[in-house]
Design a protein around this motif. Structure first.
Motif: not given
Ligand code: MG
Length: 258
Positions: A219-239
């Protein structure tokens, strides 16, 4: 503060939501291998403006954001959860899944909606992820009745997701549904998990956007350097699926439905 909409406001938001849904499904139909996410954004903005509406996310700067959002359409591919920034060098490819999140301002009032669509043929697990997320949204809508609470919506979504046998999906917790209409984000905050009977009571005339985000993994997410893009921490897909709905005495009315 929760804003109860007047009949006139509801009618205007309903009209705006029909426009929004028309646009978003048209953009969804454009999704194919070889198209760039920037091309989808340009198309979405063109359709919105043709209808006389205004893209609500373009230059939107929430409190605390370091920069305004630079596009009309949030396009989040694969492990990106939400708020992906369109880019001419980002080309969609067969097997990707793409979340399209769009908001508009129609006659001064706001709307919000998201869908996740496949690029060509996708894997069974990605297909199931999308179907489960869309159904989680429907389960949330079913619980969104006058007399119920915000916690009842979260509880319904969480219970449905936890009941899936094939996998333990991650339910994103740091992002949530929200009131919408006078502003793009209003109270109440509506998490996709919760306890029955807890939180604000739902009353007729409330307009809210429900938007579960499910991940194949954590369930955990990270935010990219662009300060906008939320991404899954384990880089598995999200919907991600979202509707703007009106709370009534009975079943909620899905405003972003055509
Ligand atoms: Mg939203």
């Amino acid at each position: 503060m929760i804003i109860i909409k007047t009949k006139e406001q509801i009618d205007t938001i309903r009209e705006g939501c029909k426009n929004l849904a028309t646009v978003l499904y048209k953009v969804g139909e454009k999704v194919a291998p070889g198209i760039s996410t920037k091309d989808l954004d340009i198309y979405a903005e063109q359709l919105i403006r043709e209808m006389g509406d205004i893209p609500a996310f373009l230059n939107y700067r929430p409190e605390g954001a370091s920069s305004p959002f630079p596009a009309s359409l949030c396009i989040s591919v694969n492990d990106e959860v939400v708020h992906g920034i369109p880019n001419k060098n980002k080309i969609l490819k067969e097997g990707d899944i793409v979340s399209l999140d769009l908001g508009t301002k129609h006659k001064g009032l706001f709307t919000d909606m998201a869908i996740t669509v496949p690029v060509g043929k996708v894997s069974p697990e990605n297909l199931k992820l999308m179907q489960t997320t869309e159904q989680a949204l429907q389960v949330g809508i079913d619980a969104a009745r006058a007399g119920n609470t915000v916690g009842d919506i979260g509880y319904a979504i969480e219970s449905y997701v936890r009941g899936q046998k094939e996998r333990k999906y991650g339910i994103v917790e740091v992002l949530a549904g929200h009131g919408v209409g006078i502003a793009i984000h209003e109270d109440p905050f509506i998490p996709n998990f919760g306890k029955q009977g807890k939180g604000e009571k739902l009353v007729p005339g409330m307009i809210v956007a429900l938007e579960p985000m499910l991940n194949l993994g954590t369930k955990n997410v990270t935010i990219d350097d662009d300060d906008w893009t939320f991404r899954t921490r384990d880089r598995k897909n999200s919907a991600h699926f979202e509707h703007t709905i009106l709370i009534t005495e009975g079943e909620a009315e899905i405003l972003t439905k055509i």
